[in-house]
Structures are given as C-alpha cells and as structure tokens.
Design a protein around this motif. Structure first.
Motif, mmCIF file in Angstrom:
data_model
loop_
_atom_site.group_PDB
_atom_site.id
_atom_site.type_symbol
_atom_site.label_atom_id
_atom_site.label_comp_id
_atom_site.label_asym_id
_atom_site.label_seq_id
_atom_site.Cartn_x
_atom_site.Cartn_y
_atom_site.Cartn_z
ATOM 1 N N VAL A 51 0.829 -1.215 0.000
ATOM 2 C CA VAL A 51 0.000 0.000 0.000
ATOM 3 C C VAL A 51 0.861 1.262 0.000
ATOM 4 C CG1 VAL A 51 -2.056 -1.019 0.994
ATOM 5 C CG2 VAL A 51 -0.226 -0.307 2.511
ATOM 6 N N LEU A 52 1.883 1.268 -0.823
ATOM 7 C CA LEU A 52 2.800 2.407 -0.831
ATOM 8 C C LEU A 52 2.127 3.682 -1.322
ATOM 9 C CD1 LEU A 52 6.079 0.708 -2.104
ATOM 10 C CD2 LEU A 52 5.476 1.375 0.225
ATOM 11 N N GLY A 53 1.069 3.534 -2.156
ATOM 12 C CA GLY A 53 0.366 4.719 -2.629
ATOM 13 C C GLY A 53 -0.290 5.472 -1.492
ATOM 14 N N ALA A 54 -0.916 4.728 -0.586
ATOM 15 C CA ALA A 54 -1.607 5.347 0.549
ATOM 16 C C ALA A 54 -0.672 5.611 1.717
ATOM 17 C CB ALA A 54 -2.765 4.453 1.004
ATOM 18 N N HIS A 55 0.387 4.784 1.831
ATOM 19 C CA HIS A 55 1.316 4.907 2.960
ATOM 20 C C HIS A 55 2.767 4.887 2.454
ATOM 21 C CE1 HIS A 55 -1.795 4.326 6.065
ATOM 22 N NE2 HIS A 55 -2.324 3.475 5.226
ATOM 23 N N PRO A 56 3.201 5.966 1.778
ATOM 24 C CA PRO A 56 4.588 5.994 1.312
ATOM 25 C C PRO A 56 5.555 6.038 2.491
ATOM 26 C CG PRO A 56 3.553 8.142 1.029
ATOM 27 C CD PRO A 56 2.472 7.190 1.441
ATOM 28 N N ILE A 57 6.617 5.250 2.422
ATOM 29 C CA ILE A 57 7.587 5.211 3.513
ATOM 30 C C ILE A 57 9.003 5.173 2.949
ATOM 31 C CG2 ILE A 57 6.007 4.019 5.084
ATOM 32 C CD1 ILE A 57 7.595 1.467 4.526
ATOM 33 N N GLU A 58 9.945 5.512 3.794
ATOM 34 C CA GLU A 58 11.353 5.378 3.469
ATOM 35 C C GLU A 58 11.937 4.279 4.341
ATOM 36 O OE1 GLU A 58 13.483 9.019 3.848
ATOM 37 O OE2 GLU A 58 12.258 10.103 2.373
ATOM 38 N N GLN A 224 -22.339 0.178 -6.090
ATOM 39 C CA GLN A 224 -22.142 1.402 -5.319
ATOM 40 C C GLN A 224 -22.606 1.256 -3.875
ATOM 41 O OE1 GLN A 224 -20.514 4.284 -6.440
ATOM 42 N NE2 GLN A 224 -19.964 2.715 -7.959
ATOM 43 N N LYS A 225 -23.299 0.145 -3.576
ATOM 44 C CA LYS A 225 -23.748 -0.100 -2.210
ATOM 45 C C LYS A 225 -22.817 -1.059 -1.472
ATOM 46 C CE LYS A 225 -28.626 0.723 -3.270
ATOM 47 N NZ LYS A 225 -29.992 0.122 -3.326
ATOM 48 N N VAL A 226 -21.627 -1.270 -2.045
ATOM 49 C CA VAL A 226 -20.641 -2.164 -1.442
ATOM 50 C C VAL A 226 -19.331 -1.408 -1.258
ATOM 51 C CG1 VAL A 226 -19.395 -4.347 -1.657
ATOM 52 C CG2 VAL A 226 -21.714 -4.142 -2.584
ATOM 53 N N ILE A 227 -18.690 -1.588 -0.107
ATOM 54 C CA ILE A 227 -17.381 -1.007 0.184
ATOM 55 C C ILE A 227 -16.459 -2.126 0.639
ATOM 56 C CG2 ILE A 227 -16.059 0.521 1.735
ATOM 57 C CD1 ILE A 227 -17.656 2.198 -0.078
ATOM 58 N N SER A 228 -15.208 -2.115 0.170
ATOM 59 C CA SER A 228 -14.211 -3.070 0.647
ATOM 60 C C SER A 228 -13.038 -2.330 1.263
ATOM 61 C CB SER A 228 -13.700 -3.948 -0.497
ATOM 62 O OG SER A 228 -12.684 -4.832 -0.024
ATOM 63 N N ILE A 229 -12.500 -2.914 2.340
ATOM 64 C CA ILE A 229 -11.257 -2.390 2.908
ATOM 65 C C ILE A 229 -10.139 -3.418 2.792
ATOM 66 C CG2 ILE A 229 -12.428 -0.850 4.528
ATOM 67 C CD1 ILE A 229 -11.671 -2.947 6.743
ATOM 68 N N ALA A 230 -10.435 -4.554 2.112
ATOM 69 C CA ALA A 230 -9.481 -5.663 2.137
ATOM 70 C C ALA A 230 -9.181 -6.268 0.773
ATOM 71 C CB ALA A 230 -10.004 -6.766 3.060
ATOM 72 N N ASP A 231 -9.988 -5.995 -0.246
ATOM 73 C CA ASP A 231 -9.795 -6.581 -1.568
ATOM 74 C C ASP A 231 -9.345 -5.495 -2.532
ATOM 75 O OD1 ASP A 231 -9.935 -7.843 -4.043
ATOM 76 O OD2 ASP A 231 -11.697 -9.023 -3.500
ATOM 77 N N LEU A 232 -8.051 -5.495 -2.845
ATOM 78 C CA LEU A 232 -7.493 -4.451 -3.707
ATOM 79 C C LEU A 232 -8.044 -4.523 -5.128
ATOM 80 C CD1 LEU A 232 -3.768 -4.579 -2.523
ATOM 81 C CD2 LEU A 232 -5.489 -2.890 -1.906
ATOM 82 N N ALA A 233 -8.625 -5.660 -5.493
ATOM 83 C CA ALA A 233 -9.197 -5.823 -6.831
ATOM 84 C C ALA A 233 -10.660 -5.399 -6.900
ATOM 85 C CB ALA A 233 -9.064 -7.278 -7.274
ATOM 86 N N ALA A 234 -11.231 -4.939 -5.800
ATOM 87 C CA ALA A 234 -12.649 -4.580 -5.762
ATOM 88 C C ALA A 234 -13.040 -3.566 -6.843
ATOM 89 C CB ALA A 234 -13.016 -4.049 -4.372
ATOM 90 N N PRO A 235 -12.222 -2.528 -7.117
ATOM 91 C CA PRO A 235 -12.608 -1.554 -8.142
ATOM 92 C C PRO A 235 -12.829 -2.167 -9.526
ATOM 93 C CG PRO A 235 -10.896 -0.648 -6.748
ATOM 94 C CD PRO A 235 -11.020 -2.098 -6.387
ATOM 95 N N ARG A 240 -16.049 0.306 -4.523
ATOM 96 C CA ARG A 240 -15.051 1.216 -3.959
ATOM 97 C C ARG A 240 -14.164 0.510 -2.941
ATOM 98 N NH1 ARG A 240 -19.024 5.637 -1.719
ATOM 99 N NH2 ARG A 240 -20.388 3.795 -1.777
ATOM 100 N N PHE A 241 -12.871 0.793 -3.032
ATOM 101 C CA PHE A 241 -11.919 0.364 -2.006
ATOM 102 C C PHE A 241 -11.638 1.573 -1.141
ATOM 103 C CE2 PHE A 241 -7.760 -0.189 -0.123
ATOM 104 C CZ PHE A 241 -7.796 -1.510 0.298
ATOM 105 N N SER A 242 -11.904 1.445 0.153
ATOM 106 C CA SER A 242 -11.722 2.563 1.075
ATOM 107 C C SER A 242 -10.419 2.389 1.838
ATOM 108 C CB SER A 242 -12.895 2.640 2.053
ATOM 109 O OG SER A 242 -12.765 3.766 2.897
ATOM 110 N N GLY A 243 -9.487 3.292 1.623
ATOM 111 C CA GLY A 243 -8.206 3.168 2.285
ATOM 112 C C GLY A 243 -7.700 4.443 2.923
ATOM 113 N N ALA A 244 -8.216 5.595 2.480
ATOM 114 C CA ALA A 244 -7.730 6.876 2.987
ATOM 115 C C ALA A 244 -8.497 7.284 4.239
ATOM 116 C CB ALA A 244 -7.870 7.960 1.921
ATOM 117 N N ALA A 245 -7.770 7.565 5.310
ATOM 118 C CA ALA A 245 -8.408 7.906 6.581
ATOM 119 C C ALA A 245 -9.130 9.240 6.504
ATOM 120 C CB ALA A 245 -7.364 7.947 7.690
ATOM 121 N N GLY A 246 -10.202 9.334 7.263
ATOM 122 C CA GLY A 246 -10.919 10.591 7.404
ATOM 123 C C GLY A 246 -10.356 11.367 8.585
#
Length: 297
Positions: A51-58, A224-235, A240-246
């Motif tokens: 998940v480097l896109g959402a959580h880039p690290i060094e 559109q009535k389904v959300i995943s937080i665990a399946d990166l292939a959901a899109p 929708r894949f929900s990964g960005a914190a509010g």
C-alpha cells in the motif's frame, strides 16, 4: 529505546527489534511512553510493500499506527493536554517504547492501555466505511468478515444507529456476533442463500478480502452499495476500495463517547511483546480474529 523496524519489504522475518533514538514531538504533536500498540492488517500490508500509494515510507522504517500510553512531551501549538495524561491515538512507528502521535484523545475511565490501543484505526475505519456506504437507520447492512476489530466496531456502531446487521464469520464466532447484536451466519457453502433468508440487504461491507465481492454486489443489487477495505481488486467490479483515513481526531472523540456510554467494547484476543511482533503479524494475516491483537510494552 527499543523499536521494531524493517529495512526491506518482505515477510514477517524482516522485522527486527533494534535500539533507536527517541523521537521528538513536533508542532501539533505529542510524544507518549507507549504502554500498548495496536496490531492492524495495514501494518503487515505496509511491511510487504502493498500500500505504498496510501502509505509511502522510506526504508528503514518503523512499524505501527495505533498506541496508548502516557504523555511525556507536548509539542508547540498543542493545548488541552499535559505531561502525565493517559491518551490513545494514531501516529507513526508505534511498535516502540516511545512514539509520536498526531491525533489523540484522553482514555475513557476504566479502559486499560491494552484495550485502548485496540481502538484508534479500527473505529476510524468503521465510522468512515459506514459513512461511505450510506446505510441508514431502519436499513440492513451485511458485513463479510464481521468478527475482527473493524467488524466488532461496525456491528456495535450500527446497532447504536438503529441499523440491522447481518454478519458472516467462522463457526466459532457465531455466538460472538450475536452478542454484538448481529444476525449471524457462517461464510461456507450456501452462505448467500442463508443471508437472503435472514433479510433484504441494503448495503454491504467486505472486511476480510475473501473473494466475495461478486456475491455482495449480487445481494445488494448495486456495486455502489458495497465497500471493501481488504480486496485491492474490488474496483475492477465497480466496488469502492476505502483506504484513505478521514478525520482521526473526530473518530477518536466519537470512540471515547461510545466507550464511555457503554455502546462500544472491542475485546483483546491476544497480547504480544515487542519481540513477538513477527508472530503478531503472522496471526493477523491469517484472519479469524475475534476482536484485537496488541503489543504490550
């Protein structure tokens, strides 16, 4: 101080317990003496480089986002908190004896550090995905993989909001789901039909990433009535894949309110030491969790 770190992406064997310099609280931050750190699936996803896109690290990098502990340093522009206060919240590199938090709340009365460390990310995630999926009081929500930390929070928050929840989990967790107010069924053969028998599904959440996106879309009738937080292939299936914190501070404040009102309790399934971080990741990756796993410092 002692800290869990990794210098390359890979399996749990890349985690090392090292000696490191204590971090310092910058503006808008606090530092805590960590008493416990939450273990989340995103921790091992980051370690694996998923998940480097959402959580880039060094690299090398520390591990962990959630913690509870005692404030021992307050950064500039921080008000309403003092050295010695007991807090829980989110930061960086929390698998350590000291960590800097960027969002926090005072621990509710009667909550242990071990319990408190299990709440931040899972409650933020639960509140976010309930908002994103748009389920309302009087409707029915299906939660796939409902017995883990996020599922435990979703079930209780939904119940508090007047939402009926159907939860799927392993056979050993059926009574646990029912204790949280859910209609429960197992996720083995025939589960879709069993869900239909329990009621019409208005919205669904995939928390386990167990390859059930098509079935969740079928049950709701609308991707559109389904959300995943665990399946990166959901899109790929329009989900929708929900990964960005509010807003983490707002989520922590709501968590503290729910806990104080007796509306939210997430049990600790198992505690580990810092030296056992790899074992905690292995256990987390297998799923089948009831509640939370934490590291105790």
């Amino acid at each position: 101080m002692k800290k869990v770190s990794f210098a390359e992406f890979g399996g749990p064997e890349v985690l090392q317990l090292i000696d490191a310099e204590e971090p310092q609280a910058g503006p808008g931050q606090i530092r805590i003496a960590v008493r416990a750190a939450g273990v989340n699936p995103v921790d091992w996803r980051i370690r694996e480089g998923q998940v480097l896109g959402a959580h880039p690290i060094e690299l090398p990098s520390g591990v962990g986002l959630d913690a509870a502990g005692v404030v021992d340093e307050v950064g500039e522009d921080v008000e309403g908190i003092a050295v010695g206060d007991h807090v829980f919240g989110e930061g960086a590199s929390t698998y350590a004896e000291f960590a800097v938090l960027s969002a926090w709340a005072r621990m509710p009365e009667g909550l242990s550090f071990e319990e408190a460390a299990g709440y931040p990310s899972v409650v933020e995630t639960a509140l976010r995905i309930l908002r994103e999926v748009g389920v309302r009081s009087g409707q029915t929500l299906l939660v796939s993989g409902a017995a883990g930390g996020v599922g435990s929070a979703v079930l209780q928050i939904a119940r508090d909001r007047g939402i009926t929840v159907i939860g799927t989990a392993g056979a050993a967790n059926q009574d646990y789901l029912r204790s949280l107010g859910a209609l429960a069924t197992t996720y083995d053969k025939g589960w879709v039909e069993r869900v239909r028998q329990l009621g019409r599904v208005d919205a669904a959440l995939d928390l386990a990433g167990s390859g059930v996106i098509r079935e969740l879309v079928e049950l709701t009738g609308d991707p559109q009535k389904v959300i995943s937080i665990a399946d990166l292939a959901a899109p790929e299936l329009g989900v929708r894949f929900s990964g960005a914190a509010g807003s983490v501070p707002a989520a922590l404040a709501e968590a503290a309110d729910l806990i104080s009102r007796g509306k939210l309790h997430i049990p600790i399934e198992k505690s580990y030491t810092l030296a056992e971080a790899a074992a905690a990741h292995i256990a987390s990756r297998t799923g089948h969790t009831r509640g939370r796993r934490v590291l105790v410092i």
